[in-house]
Design an enzyme around this catalytic site. Structure first.
Site, mmCIF file in Angstrom:
data_model
loop_
_atom_site.group_PDB
_atom_site.id
_atom_site.type_symbol
_atom_site.label_atom_id
_atom_site.label_comp_id
_atom_site.label_asym_id
_atom_site.label_seq_id
_atom_site.Cartn_x
_atom_site.Cartn_y
_atom_site.Cartn_z
ATOM 1 N N ARG A 1 0.836 -1.216 0.000
ATOM 2 C CA ARG A 1 0.000 0.000 0.000
ATOM 3 C C ARG A 1 0.871 1.267 0.000
ATOM 4 N NH1 ARG A 1 -2.450 -3.542 -1.218
ATOM 5 N NH2 ARG A 1 -4.386 -4.398 -0.396
ATOM 6 N N SER B 1 -11.082 -1.466 3.247
ATOM 7 C CA SER B 1 -10.296 -1.739 4.460
ATOM 8 C C SER B 1 -9.840 -0.434 5.084
ATOM 9 C CB SER B 1 -9.064 -2.573 4.121
ATOM 10 O OG SER B 1 -9.459 -3.762 3.494
ATOM 11 N N GLU C 1 -5.107 2.659 6.413
ATOM 12 C CA GLU C 1 -4.780 2.562 4.984
ATOM 13 C C GLU C 1 -5.344 3.796 4.263
ATOM 14 O OE1 GLU C 1 -5.665 -1.227 3.116
ATOM 15 O OE2 GLU C 1 -6.333 -0.221 1.298
HETATM 16 C C1 LIG Z 1 -15.738 -1.209 -1.107
HETATM 17 C C2 LIG Z 1 -14.282 -0.888 -1.298
HETATM 18 C C3 LIG Z 1 -13.377 -1.916 -1.528
HETATM 19 C C4 LIG Z 1 -12.011 -1.637 -1.701
HETATM 20 N N1 LIG Z 1 -11.167 -2.686 -1.935
HETATM 21 C C5 LIG Z 1 -9.846 -2.444 -2.129
HETATM 22 C C6 LIG Z 1 -8.942 -3.526 -2.397
HETATM 23 O O1 LIG Z 1 -9.333 -4.685 -2.497
HETATM 24 N N2 LIG Z 1 -7.631 -3.234 -2.566
HETATM 25 C C7 LIG Z 1 -7.154 -1.948 -2.492
HETATM 26 O O2 LIG Z 1 -5.948 -1.767 -2.669
HETATM 27 N N3 LIG Z 1 -7.997 -0.906 -2.233
HETATM 28 C C8 LIG Z 1 -9.312 -1.117 -2.057
HETATM 29 N N4 LIG Z 1 -10.166 -0.082 -1.799
HETATM 30 C C9 LIG Z 1 -9.629 1.289 -1.669
HETATM 31 C C10 LIG Z 1 -9.750 2.132 -2.962
HETATM 32 O O3 LIG Z 1 -10.675 1.600 -3.832
HETATM 33 C C11 LIG Z 1 -8.398 2.228 -3.685
HETATM 34 O O4 LIG Z 1 -7.431 2.763 -2.834
HETATM 35 C C12 LIG Z 1 -8.485 3.119 -4.924
HETATM 36 O O5 LIG Z 1 -7.293 3.011 -5.660
HETATM 37 C C13 LIG Z 1 -8.771 4.578 -4.588
HETATM 38 O O6 LIG Z 1 -9.094 5.240 -5.785
HETATM 39 P P1 LIG Z 1 -9.784 6.670 -5.794
HETATM 40 O O7 LIG Z 1 -9.705 7.161 -7.197
HETATM 41 O O8 LIG Z 1 -11.118 6.609 -5.197
HETATM 42 O O9 LIG Z 1 -8.766 7.458 -4.860
HETATM 43 P P2 LIG Z 1 -9.088 8.773 -4.005
HETATM 44 O O10 LIG Z 1 -9.681 8.353 -2.702
HETATM 45 O O11 LIG Z 1 -9.819 9.757 -4.811
HETATM 46 O O12 LIG Z 1 -7.601 9.306 -3.761
HETATM 47 C C14 LIG Z 1 -6.704 8.563 -2.974
HETATM 48 C C15 LIG Z 1 -5.429 9.389 -2.783
HETATM 49 O O13 LIG Z 1 -4.752 9.524 -4.029
HETATM 50 C C16 LIG Z 1 -4.637 10.892 -4.400
HETATM 51 N N5 LIG Z 1 -4.931 10.989 -5.838
HETATM 52 C C17 LIG Z 1 -6.024 10.497 -6.466
HETATM 53 N N6 LIG Z 1 -5.930 10.712 -7.792
HETATM 54 C C18 LIG Z 1 -4.767 11.379 -8.000
HETATM 55 C C19 LIG Z 1 -4.096 11.875 -9.165
HETATM 56 N N7 LIG Z 1 -4.597 11.732 -10.401
HETATM 57 N N8 LIG Z 1 -2.905 12.490 -9.004
HETATM 58 C C20 LIG Z 1 -2.356 12.637 -7.759
HETATM 59 N N9 LIG Z 1 -2.942 12.184 -6.636
HETATM 60 C C21 LIG Z 1 -4.129 11.560 -6.751
HETATM 61 C C22 LIG Z 1 -5.659 11.639 -3.560
HETATM 62 O O14 LIG Z 1 -5.246 12.976 -3.321
HETATM 63 C C23 LIG Z 1 -5.701 10.807 -2.289
HETATM 64 O O15 LIG Z 1 -4.648 11.179 -1.428
HETATM 65 C C24 LIG Z 1 -11.550 -0.306 -1.629
HETATM 66 C C25 LIG Z 1 -12.459 0.738 -1.403
HETATM 67 C C26 LIG Z 1 -13.814 0.456 -1.251
HETATM 68 C C27 LIG Z 1 -14.769 1.578 -1.040
#
Ligand SMILES: Cc1cc2nc3c(=O)[nH]c(=O)nc-3n(C[C@H](O)[C@H](O)[C@H](O)COP(=O)(O)OP(=O)(O)OC[C@H]3O[C@@H](n4cnc5c(N)ncnc54)[C@H](O)[C@@H]3O)c2cc1C
Length: 344
Positions: free
Chosen positions: A155, A225, A321
């Protein structure tokens, strides 16, 4: 006018300004506007890995830069994907296009640009396995940097560290080897026969398991998580095993082992435990949910209670996380949970 920030917890959190960008040029303009007004800036995908602890006093840039380009070579498929594509849509696209390799990572919410940042992982596969390069837009200079070595960890990546501020992920390069080997090391996937299984079968199975186990954020707000699985020294493992012989452990390649945060929380009897509108999910102890109009503070208080309970019972520290965002930008989640007053 204040605008609601997209977030999978379904919290009522607002930004002073919110802009959705669909190209690098739009990203540049938004950045310039915020910089001219000396406003804090935050780039997000779908907000599925973030906890906004309060309203954001600056500009939220929602990345929706799209596009998928595929270059086929004799040994692999090389994809260049816009950071604002949805991760699961990309997985579906590759599996349906007979380009295996992403199937274990099906149904992870969020955008493609966020995948390398925390090196997403599930069912025995991490993003780093398919990583080719990441294109970063350097906000101060307008230059595009191509980073080949993401220095991926559990992570973690260089994008969470060195390139955390002042850079936006705008595209992600993925390499899928034509010589495909299914990864069947995890849970129910072990029941498949490696000789006959297809990527589509794994994709369908992963989707089915996830749908049965994890709450859909559209129905019950959550961010997956909440805590990372702690990695501890073998001596700590030995002490714990003496008291809890059935404790699941995942040996690492050095003198350490990964513990299951979900198991530790469950052993504290916290499934279903509620503070305000926030609750520990009934089926999945590692998932905190917005049960009933939770506030950010409810979630912080619940996370702190869980962390304290696990420390008291096992002397093991859980670390979030999820990224915690305060009124001007990211804040130290561990420090916030240590604080008794919970202010951000
Ligand atoms: C139901 C559920 C299940 C999940 N299962 C998993 C799993 O199995 N494995 C796992 O690893 N994760 C899991 N996650 C967590 C999540 O889905 C991942 O971490 C995902 O990659 C986050 O994507 P996001 O676009 O929503 O990120 P965001 O929450 O929008 O951003 C996350 C971080 O990245 C930064 N960021 C986002 N986009 C950019 C960009 N283009 N440039 C610079 N910085 C940026 C943001 O500023 C923030 O700090 C789960 C979440 C949920 C809700």
């Amino acid at each position: 006018m204040k605008q609601k920030i997209p977030n999978s917890f379904g919290l009522d959190v607002y930004a002073q300004h919110l802009v959705t960008v669909t190209s690098v040029e739009e990203l540049h303009v938004a950045w310039q506007q915020a910089a001219a007004k000396q406003m804090p800036i935050m780039i997000i995908g779908e907000g599925s890995n973030t906890l906004f602890t309060t309203d954001f006093q600056g500009m939220i840039i929602v990345n929706r830069i799209k596009g998928i380009a595929v270059n086929e070579t004799s040994t692999d498929w090389q994809l260049k994907v816009g950071a604002g594509e949805k991760w699961h849509d990309l997985v579906t696209y590759t599996v349906e296009g007979a380009m295996p390799g992403l199937e274990n990572l099906a149904l992870i919410p969020g955008c493609v640009g966020s995948a390398p940042i925390q090196n997403i992982g599930a069912y025995g596969v991490e993003f780093k396995k398919v990583a080719n390069y990441v294109e970063l837009y350097e906000l101060a200079t307008g230059k595009i940097l191509t980073i080949d070595d993401g220095q991926y960890g559990y992570r973690d990546s260089i994008f969470k560290q060195k390139y955390a501020d002042g850079y936006a992920v705008v595209a992600v390069g993925i390499r899928l080897a034509k010589k495909w080997q299914p990864v069947l090391t995890y849970g129910e996937l072990k029941n498949f026969d490696a000789q006959t299984v297809t990527a589509k079968m794994i994709f369908d199975k992963v989707c089915a398991i996830r749908r049965s186990k994890l709450p859909d954020p559209h129905v019950l707000g959550n961010a997956g998580s909440f805590f990372k699985n702690p990695i501890v020294d073998q001596s700590v493992v030995n002490t714990l095993l003496a008291h809890y012989p059935t404790m699941p452990i995942y040996p690492q390649n050095n003198q350490c082992a990964k513990l299951s945060s979900g198991w530790l929380i469950d052993q504290c009897g916290l499934k279903g435990y509620q503070i305000g509108g926030a609750a520990v999910h009934q089926q999945h102890a590692l998932v905190l949910v917005n049960q009933n109009r939770a506030t950010s503070q409810d979630i912080v208080d619940l996370a702190r209670y869980i962390r304290d309970s696990v420390v008291q019972k096992f002397a093991v520290n859980l670390s979030p996380e999820i990224r915690f965002i305060g009124q001007f930008g990211e804040i130290n989640a561990d420090k916030l949970l240590e604080r008794v007053d919970g202010t951000s």
